[in-house]
Every structure is written in C-alpha cells, then in structure tokens.
Design an enzyme around this catalytic site. Structure first.
Site, PDB file in Angstrom:
ATOM      1  N   ASP A 203       0.876  -1.175   0.000  1.00  7.81           N
ATOM      2  CA  ASP A 203       0.000   0.000   0.000  1.00  7.81           C
ATOM      3  C   ASP A 203       0.909   1.219   0.000  1.00  7.81           C
ATOM      4  OD1 ASP A 203      -2.175   1.883   0.612  1.00  7.81           O
ATOM      5  OD2 ASP A 203      -3.304   0.109   1.208  1.00  7.81           O
ATOM      6  N   HIS A 273      -2.965   3.673  -4.421  1.00 12.12           N
ATOM      7  CA  HIS A 273      -2.325   3.144  -3.204  1.00 12.12           C
ATOM      8  C   HIS A 273      -0.894   2.685  -3.464  1.00 12.12           C
ATOM      9  CE1 HIS A 273      -5.626   3.097  -0.198  1.00 12.12           C
ATOM     10  NE2 HIS A 273      -6.417   3.036  -1.260  1.00 12.12           N
ATOM     11  N   GLU A 336     -10.045   3.164  -4.653  1.00 10.42           N
ATOM     12  CA  GLU A 336      -9.730   4.561  -4.344  1.00 10.42           C
ATOM     13  C   GLU A 336      -8.652   5.176  -5.237  1.00 10.42           C
ATOM     14  OE1 GLU A 336     -10.805   4.556   0.399  1.00 10.42           O
ATOM     15  OE2 GLU A 336      -8.793   3.906  -0.145  1.00 10.42           O
TER      16      GLU A 336
HETATM   17  C1  TNX Z   1     -10.547   2.217   3.008  1.00 10.03           C
HETATM   18  S1  TNX Z   1     -11.268  -0.630   2.212  1.00 10.03           S
HETATM   19  C2  TNX Z   1      -9.522   1.551   2.356  1.00 10.03           C
HETATM   20  C3  TNX Z   1      -8.245   1.329   3.067  1.00 10.03           C
HETATM   21  C4  TNX Z   1      -8.236   1.975   4.415  1.00 10.03           C
HETATM   22  C5  TNX Z   1      -9.567   1.773   5.087  1.00 10.03           C
HETATM   23  C6  TNX Z   1      -9.628   2.315   6.487  1.00 10.03           C
HETATM   24  C7  TNX Z   1     -10.392  -0.195   1.026  1.00 10.03           C
HETATM   25  C8  TNX Z   1     -10.455  -1.020  -0.135  1.00 10.03           C
HETATM   26  N1  TNX Z   1      -9.664   0.923   1.155  1.00 10.03           N
HETATM   27  O1  TNX Z   1      -7.168   1.758   2.282  1.00 10.03           O
HETATM   28  O2  TNX Z   1      -7.209   1.415   5.134  1.00 10.03           O
HETATM   29  O3  TNX Z   1     -10.559   2.394   4.334  1.00 10.03           O
HETATM   30  O4  TNX Z   1     -10.786   1.885   7.126  1.00 10.03           O
END
Ligand code: TNX
Length: 743
Positions: A203, A273, A336
């Site tokens: 990440d 990420h 994301e």
């Molecule tokens: C969202 S869940 C994210 C993570 C974070 C998390 C914190 C997801 C696919 N992405 O990168 O760690 O929220 O709750």
C-alpha cells in the site's frame, strides 16, 4: 474540606469476587455446546470416554496427527502416540464434502470421519474445544496442565461450513507485523475455522514482499522515516519504521497456512495506493505534474495506465508472486484511485482516445483486464476491490471483494461476478467498538452485535442463483491506527473475528446473539486467553444518582467471569485496585475510574457519566500556523470539545500555538491534547508544551508522546499562558489541537 468516598462493601465479599476472577473455566459446563463457531448439529449421548495413558491415534493426515499430538502434550502428562490401531480414529468417508466432518465420542473412544485433510482438521478444532482451554497454551511438560485423565462426554457431531470462503484480511503495510506474528495470527484463524487469509502486502505506506527483480521495492519502499523515501505516517515516528518478508519467509508462511487449511490471497494494491512503489520507481507515474491527493491524502501514488513499460514491470512482479502462492487468486486492489492523474496525463489521454473510451473509469477497467491477462499467463485468477467492477467488462472468473456497501456488492453480483463480502459497516475491524474506544468510524461503529447481525446473503436481496455467487464473508483489519498501543491488533480482532467466523461457518437459522455471548463468556474467553490473544474486554456500565452532596455510583461487570476494579484518584485501575462489588458513595464522582478485568487483561477506564468538570477561563488563542478551512484557531477558545484546530499544511519546526488567559488561572492541572477528538489523526508527534506564570517567560513542561497529549501539574502559581511548540516535521501533512482541559 477534604471530600470523602465510601465503599459499601463487606471486605470479605470483595475478596471472594476477586478470587472468582481467576476462574478460568467451569469444567462441568464448558464442554457442552460452547463451540465457536457453532457446529451444524451436536447431540450428546450417555456416558463418557476417559482419556488416559495408553490411548493412541490411528490413521489421519500426518500433519493433522502431529498437530493433535502436540496439542494433547500441553494438557496430558503422558504421550499420545500414533499407532496402527488406536482409540482415536481418523477415518475417511468419501461421501462427505472436503470441509465436512463427523466427530463421534463413545465410551470406547473418538472417531473422526472426513473425506479430506480439511474436514479432518476442522474436526480436530472441534475436539480441541471440548478439551480444557489450556490445550491452547504453547507449553508442555511440567509447565502444561499434566492431567492424568480427562473425561470427554459422549457426543455425535455432524458439521460442515455454510460458506466455502471464510476470510480475514490483514493490512501489513500501514503497520508491519513480523513473520512470527503472522504465523500466530494464522493459528488464531485456524482455531476459528477461517480458511482464507487475505494478506494486504503493499500500500502507500510500505511494500512488504521481496521481489528479486526489483530489489528497491523492499530496499527502500518498505521503510518510513525522516531519512527514508517514505515519510513517517500513522505515528510511526521519525526513526526508521518498516520491514518486509523475504521470499523464503513467504514460502514458510504459505506452507504453515496450508497445513492449517488456510489459503493465502496476496494483495498488491494497484493502480492507486502505490506511493511505496512510486517513491522508489518514480517512472511508474504519469507525465502530469498536478499534486492530486487520494482520499487518504497521498500524492503521487497512481500507476500511469498509458505507459507500456508499467505492464512489463507488473508482469515481472506477478510472475514472482504467482510462483510463491499456490492459491487460485491474486488480489490487485483497484480501490480509491485518484483519476485526476490520468485526466492530466498525455499518455493516459492518448490511450483513452485510441481505445475510444469515454472516461477515466474505463481506463481502470482497461488496467484491470490487462492484469487479468497477466495473471492468467501465470495460472491465476484476479481479485480486486469493488471499484474494479464499476464499469463491467471483467472476466467472470475474477472475484470482486465488496467493501463500500451492499449496493456495490449488488452491482458486481448483477454482472454475474462472484463476490467476497467485506462490507465496511459490518466487517471492518478497524472501526471502533463504541464511541469511546480507539478506532476509525467512517463506516460507523462495529460493536459485537453489529458484526454478528451480518448475513452475507440475507442482507442483500438475492435470487437463489445469485446466492451461489456469494463465496462468503471476510473480516478486514486495516492498520492505520495499530502501531500502538501494543497488542491493539488483537483488541480490534477479537472477539469480533469470533462473530465473523460463526457467520461464515454456521447456518443463519442457528444465529442467536445471546447464546453466542454466553459461549464466549463460559468458554471462549478462556480459550483465547490461553491462545495468548490480548482480546478486548468491554468496560463496565457505570450508573450514578446524586442526592445533595453525595453521589451513589454502581459499576456493573459486562460478564460474570470478569470483575470491575476502581480507583478514587482519577488514575487507571490496575490489577491490585479494589473490586467494585457494591455501591460507592462519594463527594468526588469525577475522580472515580472503573475498569473490567479478566486475569491481566483490562478494559479501557470508565468514568461516572457527566462527572468531569473543567475550568473554562477566558482565553485568547493565536498561532503562526495557517488553519484548514472551518477549523480556525479561535475554536480553541470556546471549550466545546467537539470542535478542534487543524492546520492546512504540514507544520514547520518552530511553529507555535499560544493560549493567553485574560486572568492568571489557579488550577491543579492543564492537559493539552493533540489529535482530532476521538480519532487518532493529525497528532503532534514531535513537539512540546510550555507554560508561563507571567505571560513573558516560559517554562518547558513536557514533550508530546505518541499518545499526543501532555499533562502539566503542580504549578508554582496561577498560570497566565500555555504555548505549544512544534519541534519536528512529524508526519508532514497537518497537525491538530483540542481545547485545553483545565482542572
Ligand atoms: C478504506 S477498504 C480503504 C483502506 C483503508 C480503510 C480504512 C479499502 C479497499 N480501502 O485503504 O485502510 O478504508 O478503514
């Protein structure tokens, strides 16, 4: 005048309760039905099998037999050998499914039937839950229980899982866990009949898997710190923080998990990420120069999708990863993605044009389908977070991990994709249990009842055909907030993972929260304690009623097997603090603290509701830091604990925030808290607090530590001013500060 606190208890009663706290396990009851997860059917029959010296194990998979013998050695003072004819028989029954088993105890012995190593392993887990909880302690010989015999009640258990996939995800990027910890973690999953370990290996904040062809991925990308390519984050501090697994480590862990019926799904989070990759190989980034931040505030963390060289690099990386993990799936993240990078990039835009795509979302689909092909070359299927299916177009063998909502799961299911459900609102173990505990809350609170209420197929409106696409549920532990306090990962996981395990294994008709809770209390806490899991202990319920100057306070333990201890001086209760076994009458309710204890595990401290009283002297606050929108420094003047100051940018060394009282304040203590209230973000990691009695000369009081708070006491005279000073760049993004707590 000195205020008084009286405890209305007989000392004898208190001692009695304290003695019962050590009560680990009630031998006459615990063997009955206290299984977690609950088997399909358990039928007790008359009689018992006396386990004693001379018993032996017949048949079975070599690993399973070793595993069972090793566990027996922790509680018996005799060895249980493997023999050709034994009274513990591990037999094959080919009509059963792979994970299904039958376990029968008769006065003559134990018979386990299964069609495969997996079912046999689960049967052993159920058998372990019929044994004393010390069977989970990693000691044997004189340090173990050394029983000469143990009476197992006769029973017939038939069992199989509801879902073929029962998962648990661990993010090792934000917080790094070493190889030994990961193996212990795998043990804990196995004890709960979880069969899939989703290992979030890369990440923004750290790349954790050795790739021979790109040694800098771990050489640099695995480390954060002031002098590293990755900045400190999530309170990792300015020193070097990080770590990674060598390919030998990975092979060892994979084999360890396979023995325990656990498949590992490795995840490399792409194309967003990816700060840890870009920090060492910046050529993966777009040719755009905008500084677009991801939702988590990371810039420069997205692979360019228009550069052919990136696919070559990913091909090389996945070639090595595919060779390490025998499972069918490799998870490529996909969540994301900050697509502004692609919008501003000539290469990405050229690709969009060439392929006739209408928006950047289709670029994500393009990227994912390219990865499907790369993985297919190495015999693997693709898995990814639900964003990957936003535009359709994926291979039906790929698997979508739904996390955002039921709707995002439905969207994938409607396309005929198979799904794993790690829905935030139910399955995120990084969420808080309750408002006062540490954790995220963007997906809401996730108390025990909430996760237990999750029905992977029932919470979605599905046809019978669609139900088959749901492979199963998964718990997710993201680790931004887990670097400290010690063992907080275990606090967040357990007992919530027990609930998830039951959801994945046992039928929906068996769901009964009160019964589940009873099983935890009667037996499973003791099991977890012996597994050396520092699980969460709920804090006591504190009630109070005031009559004149006196307040009567009662604290109730959440479980009969746990005790409540208290202090009267505002400090956190410790193991030697008195037991609160009756009402307490006090003139200083604000100084009482209560905590629940289970052996040496304790809850957070609870206070008497609404008893905290702070002084609110008129104050003027100034700073040389630019505030973020909506969080001006003047919010620190109102003593409203819900509002806070937050800077727009990273602070500079020497930046300050000054509190000047109109009149000098006579007080016992002043607490200065950084962080946003109730979350743990934007704390001042490098900084200190000063106070002044005359408003001119300042005395340095103390540094902020990782808990981001400083308590000042014992002032020589009334305090005129308090100053917060930044000593280091810390985590570089922003800092926050709360209203002073003055007493
Ligand atoms: C969202 S869940 C994210 C993570 C974070 C998390 C914190 C997801 C696919 N992405 O990168 O760690 O929220 O709750």
């Amino acid at each position: 005048m000195k205020k008084i606190t009286l405890t209305l208890v007989l000392t004898a009663l208190a001692t009695l309760c304290a003695a019962q706290e050590g009560l680990m396990w009630n031998r006459s009851k615990a063997v009955r039905n206290d299984f977690v997860p609950l088997p399909q059917s358990v039928e007790y029959t008359p009689g018992e099998f006396v386990m004693c010296s001379g018993m032996s194990i017949e048949g079975g998979e070599p690993f399973n037999v070793r595993y069972l013998r090793e566990h027996f050695s922790r509680v018996f003072d005799f060895d249980v050998p493997a023999t050709r004819m034994g009274n513990i028989r591990l037999l094959r029954k080919s009509s059963l499914d792979e994970e299904e088993y039958e376990l029968e105890v008769t006065p003559d012995g134990i018979t386990i039937r299964s069609s495969a190593k997996a079912g046999e392993f689960h049967a052993i887990q159920t058998l372990l839950q019929m044994m004393p909880p010390e069977i989970y302690r990693r000691v044997s010989g004189p340090d173990g229980l050394m029983l000469k015999e143990y009476k197992l009640p006769c029973a017939r258990i038939c069992d199989r899982p509801r879902f073929s996939y029962r998962g648990s995800m661990l993010d090792v990027s934000r917080t790094f866990f070493d190889k030994e910890y990961v193996m212990r973690h795998i043990d804990w999953l196995a004890y709960h009949k979880i069969n899939s370990f989703h290992w979030h290996l890369a990440d923004d904040n750290g790349w954790r898997i050795e790739i021979k062809k790109y040694p800098l991925l771990t050489g640099k990308g695995a480390w954060r710190g002031a002098d590293e390519v990755l900045p400190p984050s999530f309170n990792s501090g300015s020193g070097r923080y990080g770590g990674f697994y060598t390919q030998d480590d990975i092979r060892e862990i994979v084999a360890y998990a396979a023995d325990r019926n656990i498949t590992i799904i490795p995840e490399i989070d792409l194309p967003g990420h990816s700060r840890s990759v870009a920090a060492t190989y910046p050529e993966i980034l777009c040719r755009s120069d905008g500084d677009f931040l991801s939702v988590q505030g990371e810039g420069k963390n997205v692979f360019c999708v228009g550069k052919e060289s990136n696919y070559k690099m990913l091909d090389n990386i996945f070639k090595e990863i595919a060779a390490l993990f025998p499972g069918q799936y490799i998870h490529i993240g996909g969540d994301e993605v900050q697509m502004q990078h692609w919008k501003n990039c000539p290469d990405c835009q050229a690709l969009m044009k060439k392929e006739g795509m209408k928006d950047e979302g289709e670029l994500l689909t393009y990227f994912v389908t390219r990865l499907e092909k790369i993985l297919a070359k190495y015999g693997k299927k693709l898995a990814g977070w639900d964003e990957i299916s936003s535009n359709g177009g994926l291979d039906k063998t790929s698997c979508v991990y739904a996390w955002r909502s039921n709707a995002s799961a439905m969207k994938a299911i409607d396309q005929g994709m198979n799904v794993v459900l790690q829905i935030g609102a139910y399955c995120y173990l990084d969420m808080k249990y309750t408002p006062d505990e540490r954790g995220h809350n963007w997906a809401g609170l996730v108390p025990m009842e909430k996760i237990y209420s999750f029905d992977p197929t029932g919470t979605l409106d599905l046809t019978e055909e669609q139900k088959k696409l749901v492979r199963g549920p998964q718990a997710g532990l993201w680790t931004e907030l887990l670097i400290f306090p010690p063992h907080f990962s275990e606090y967040q996981m357990f007992p919530r993972l027990c609930a998830l395990a039951e959801i994945g294994w046992s039928d929906q008709e068996q769901r009964d929260y009160a019964d589940f809770d009873r099983r935890l209390c009667n037996s499973h806490f003791a099991r977890m304690y012996n597994m050396n899991i520092r699980f969460r202990i709920p804090y006591p319920k504190v009630d109070a009623s005031t009559c004149g100057e006196f307040t009567t306070v009662t604290a109730t333990s959440p479980y009969p097997s746990m005790v409540v201890r208290y202090t009267t001086d505002g400090t956190d209760p410790v193991a030697g603090s008195p037991v609160a076994s009756g009402p307490i009458i006090t003139q200083s309710p604000e100084s009482l603290r209560f905590a629940t204890f289970y052996n040496d595990l304790r809850s957070i401290s609870a206070r008497v509701p609404d008893s905290e009283r702070f002084l609110t002297p008129e104050v003027k606050v100034t700073t040389d830091i630019t505030p973020n929108r909506n969080t001006p420094v003047s919010v620190l003047e109102d003593y409203d604990r819900n509002t806070y100051f937050r800077s727009a940018n990273a602070p500079e060394v020497g930046n300050w925030i000054l509190f000047e009282f109109t009149e000098p304040v006579e007080c016992n203590s002043i607490e200065v808290l950084s962080n946003i209230p109730k979350t743990q973000f934007w704390g001042i990691t490098e900084g200190h607090v000063e106070y002044s009695l005359d408003g001119v000369s300042f005395v340095r009081a103390a540094d902020f530590d990782r808990h981001n708070s400083v308590l000042m006491k014992d002032f020589e005279a009334p305090v005129k001013a308090v100053k917060v000073v930044v000593d280091g760049k810390g985590e570089k993004k922003a800092i926050s500060l709360q209203d002073l707590k003055i007493k």
